[in-house]
Design a protein around this motif. Sequence first.
Motif, PDB file in Angstrom:
ATOM      1  N   GLU A  12      19.047   6.177 -28.385  1.00 34.94           N
ATOM      2  CA  GLU A  12      18.956   7.184 -29.362  1.00 34.94           C
ATOM      3  C   GLU A  12      17.542   7.786 -29.169  1.00 34.94           C
ATOM      4  N   GLU A  13      16.504   6.751 -28.799  1.00 39.83           N
ATOM      5  CA  GLU A  13      15.146   7.463 -28.779  1.00 39.83           C
ATOM      6  C   GLU A  13      15.180   8.158 -27.481  1.00 39.83           C
ATOM      7  N   ALA A  14      15.675   7.773 -26.348  1.00 37.53           N
ATOM      8  CA  ALA A  14      15.718   8.477 -24.910  1.00 37.53           C
ATOM      9  C   ALA A  14      16.367   9.931 -25.191  1.00 37.53           C
ATOM     10  N   ALA A  15      17.217  10.050 -26.056  1.00 36.69           N
ATOM     11  CA  ALA A  15      18.032  11.393 -26.108  1.00 36.69           C
ATOM     12  C   ALA A  15      17.075  12.383 -27.010  1.00 36.69           C
ATOM     13  N   GLY A  16      16.407  11.686 -28.031  1.00 39.49           N
ATOM     14  CA  GLY A  16      15.375  12.615 -28.798  1.00 39.49           C
ATOM     15  C   GLY A  16      14.347  12.982 -27.986  1.00 39.49           C
ATOM     16  N   ALA A  17      13.847  12.155 -26.918  1.00 41.92           N
ATOM     17  CA  ALA A  17      12.722  12.499 -26.090  1.00 41.92           C
ATOM     18  C   ALA A  17      13.037  13.727 -25.024  1.00 41.92           C
ATOM     19  N   ARG A  22       3.001  17.884 -21.248  1.00 37.86           N
ATOM     20  CA  ARG A  22       2.765  16.513 -20.575  1.00 37.86           C
ATOM     21  C   ARG A  22       2.858  15.452 -21.571  1.00 37.86           C
ATOM     22  N   ALA A  23       2.706  15.692 -22.901  1.00 36.34           N
ATOM     23  CA  ALA A  23       2.824  14.698 -23.805  1.00 36.34           C
ATOM     24  C   ALA A  23       4.321  14.451 -24.193  1.00 36.34           C
ATOM     25  N   ALA A  24       5.158  15.602 -23.727  1.00 38.40           N
ATOM     26  CA  ALA A  24       6.576  15.381 -23.936  1.00 38.40           C
ATOM     27  C   ALA A  24       7.305  14.488 -22.772  1.00 38.40           C
ATOM     28  N   VAL A  25       6.608  14.918 -21.403  1.00 35.82           N
ATOM     29  CA  VAL A  25       7.088  14.165 -20.262  1.00 35.82           C
ATOM     30  C   VAL A  25       6.863  12.489 -20.460  1.00 35.82           C
ATOM     31  N   ALA A  72       9.239   9.828 -20.636  1.00 32.58           N
ATOM     32  CA  ALA A  72       9.337   8.678 -19.566  1.00 32.58           C
ATOM     33  C   ALA A  72       9.281   7.354 -19.943  1.00 32.58           C
ATOM     34  N   ARG A  73       8.397   7.134 -21.489  1.00 35.16           N
ATOM     35  CA  ARG A  73       8.476   5.781 -21.957  1.00 35.16           C
ATOM     36  C   ARG A  73       9.721   5.549 -22.719  1.00 35.16           C
ATOM     37  N   ALA A  74      10.249   6.532 -23.380  1.00 34.56           N
ATOM     38  CA  ALA A  74      11.720   6.133 -23.987  1.00 34.56           C
ATOM     39  C   ALA A  74      12.736   5.843 -22.748  1.00 34.56           C
ATOM     40  N   ALA A  75      12.638   6.642 -21.514  1.00 34.16           N
ATOM     41  CA  ALA A  75      13.616   6.189 -20.465  1.00 34.16           C
ATOM     42  C   ALA A  75      13.161   4.746 -19.977  1.00 34.16           C
ATOM     43  N   ALA A  76      11.853   4.444 -19.869  1.00 30.22           N
ATOM     44  CA  ALA A  76      11.647   2.831 -19.443  1.00 30.22           C
ATOM     45  C   ALA A  76      12.151   2.103 -20.450  1.00 30.22           C
ATOM     46  N   ARG A  77      11.950   2.461 -21.975  1.00 33.36           N
ATOM     47  CA  ARG A  77      12.595   1.183 -22.879  1.00 33.36           C
ATOM     48  C   ARG A  77      14.042   1.276 -22.879  1.00 33.36           C
ATOM     49  N   ARG A  78      14.659   2.500 -22.485  1.00 37.06           N
ATOM     50  CA  ARG A  78      16.364   2.346 -22.179  1.00 37.06           C
ATOM     51  C   ARG A  78      16.594   1.636 -21.069  1.00 37.06           C
TER      52      ARG A  78
END
Length: 885
Positions: free
Chosen positions: A327-332, A580-583, A587-593
């Motif tokens: 869910e966090e990765a989709a929002g990011a 850049r902040a969104a990227v 990236a953080r959300a993708a890493a956590r996923r």
Amino acid sequence: MRLLRLRLQSFRGVVDHEVALAPSGVTVVVGDNEVGKTSVVDALDLLLDEYDDSRKRAVRQTQPVGQDVPTVVEAEVRAGRYRFTYRKQWHRQPSTRLVVHEPAPEQVAGREAHARVLEILGQEVDLPLWRALRLQQGVGLEQAELDARSSLAQALDVGVAEQVGGEREETLVARVEAEHLRYFTPTGVPRQEARQLQAEVADAAARASGLEAAVAEVDRVVERLDRARDDAAAERAARARDAQALRAAEQHLGALEQVRRAAEVARGEAAGARARAATAEQHEAAREALVVRARELEDAAGDRRDAAAEAEEALGTALQRLEVAGEEAAGAADALARRRGERDAAAAARARRVEEREVARLRAVLVAHGRAEEAVGAAAARLAGHRVDDAALAAVEDAHRADVEAAARAGAAAPTVLLTGPGRRVVTADGEQHLGEEGLEVRLAGGTWVEVDGVRVSARPTGEQERAEAAAQRTGRALAERCAALGVADVAAAVAAAHARRSAATALEAAQEDARRVAAGEDLAEARRRVERWDAGAGDRGARADGDTEDQEVDPAPREPEQDGSAAEERLAAAEVALRAAVEGDARAAARREQAVAGVEAARRRAAEAVAAVKGADARAAVLAADLAAARGEADDASLAAARAAAADALVAADAALAAAEAAVASAGVEDAQAEVALRAQRLQDADGRLRRLEDEVGALAAVLEDRGGAGLVEQLAEARAEHDRLQREQVARDRRATAARTLHLALQGARSRAHEAYVQPLRAQLERLAAPVFGADVQVEVGADLRVASRTLGGTTVPFDQLSGGAREQLAVLGRLACAVLVSGGAGVPVLLDDALGYSDPERLDGMARALAAAGESCQVVVLTCVPERYRLVAGARTERLRG
């Protein structure tokens, strides 16, 4: 030998040509470069030297390039009493044919024909001299090698016999030479027979030495045989004693055999009891180990089931974490897409502002350039209105100077009248004048006259004056015409017009410089296209700008371009920061996923491994329980314990019986008896080995003695010594004969060397006779020991051959060959063949060489190959044959 006719077919560059040669005199064979003149010489060599099936490179190169055709050479030759036609064909259907016409008809083919031709030429022709008398293309300055040519030596030997002892002496010289050649080669090296005899003497000496060594070796063999027989007899006696001692020891051991056998039986029973006790202990230990292992496997299966439950619980927790991370990765990702769109919109707005500023700049450049071009056009129009340039002005000024100079010359040529007197009235062609105090000078030029008191005075012009006045009129007219052509009245007007034109040209250059400065570094055509595209897309940009305002806050108030550009830059910078902040967030959300996915996969693998471990542990425990039940079915645990105790008791009893038996053996001395028997047996075996070796040595030495003694070594040694003495005597005698032959040969050769001047005198005389038309009647030629020209003396000056000019060396090389051919023309004479000679000779020397060639042609055959027939046009009686490709 005389060459009568030669035909070449498909020989290099010659297609098919036949050349007829004069039997005597000079024949000039003419041909252009590369038509095949040198091929004539090569064809004769191949005809005489190579078989028709030869695959040598020289033969292969005669076939025309790119043609699969046969090469044919045919020659008609007169050699002594023979006249024959000889033909060979190479490459395709090779063949050789000889037809002898004189003295008797004869036809031969194949290699027999080749051998027959060589036989005829060997009898009638001096072939080495034939090859020496050629002068080939490319070596025209080399003299012929004549000193070893037999027919020339015979011709030069005429009259020499009287100087060294007459005809009888010549026979002696020949016999001495033959005797010398029996022992030495022509170069003075001892012949093979001497070396062979020396080798035979050395071989005989070596054979005698070898036989002497063989006889001495036989003596040594006899001594060794006697020693070997004595050693064998002593060894047989020792062996008999060792055998008797062994029999006694074996009898004593037999008496003690019953005690030893009882000990062996006790030792066997003790070993059996020990094995049975060990087996019982192993069975009991194996049963205990099986029970322990079954208990361990049951405990391990319980542990595996607990671990499987924990792995299932961990998998559920990992799945929950994965759902939250997804869910966090989709929002990011959604936030990243929005920020990227905002950044793209800001970048597009900034690009439009940048393009707008650039289009405004280019529009200003185009406007300024247009104005500069208009100024250039106006300046060019002004410049076109002025016709007097610097060149035209210079022409007018030159015409003016010429007119002034012509008028001055005309005035100077006219006479001058000086009038003096008080109060006189003077009338001239120019009007009335009065005499002053100093008088009046009047120049009577053209139609000028002077009238004083009614008396008119004029002067008749001289010729010089008329010419000067005519020239002045011409220059005046030329000046007027040039001014009229330029549209000016006189020189001053032309100067003013030229000044005005220079001002207009300066203005044009300034306008052109302004135009270049405005357009410096700009592509004006591209700038126009860019402005036009901007103007054409104004409507689309307005629509896009309206669309952008739907999603963005836009200031409705109009702004300056610089302010719009700054705002666009700020919006783009803010959008870049947000992107850049969104990227980073994405990236953080993708890493956590990804971490959650990895955790789920790891938990799933651990759960699967735990389930598999439970199944494996249960299976192993079941198998071991089945094995334990089967083993207890065969024998329970109490039976195994009882069997182990009984085996231990039996082992104790067997060990006690063995100890008693071994004590009985020790007291009886059985082991000592056994050691004695083994020692005696080993000694007997060693004695047998020594005896066999001695008997083998005796047999071998006896065989050697029989073989060598029966070979008659003593007789062979006597024969070898006698043969060596005979060969030594023969060698000494041969060396004496060889020394005598060499001494006599050297003495006679010294005498012949001292008579060498008489040998070469005929050659020198003939050479000077032929050289006189070339160099002059006083020419003298020195011939060296090798029958080659050493020097030439002309006008009292002697010059070595190597220091003569190239033309003189070539002429003497040709004359030497001609002189040699003339000398041998009466015997085994051969033609002189000259290939492209006399290229270094001047016209005067060519005339002399022509006469020398004609003189030589009176007694021999001369064949000249050339591409410059003019060199030989003065040869009297020469036949000319043209060689065609």
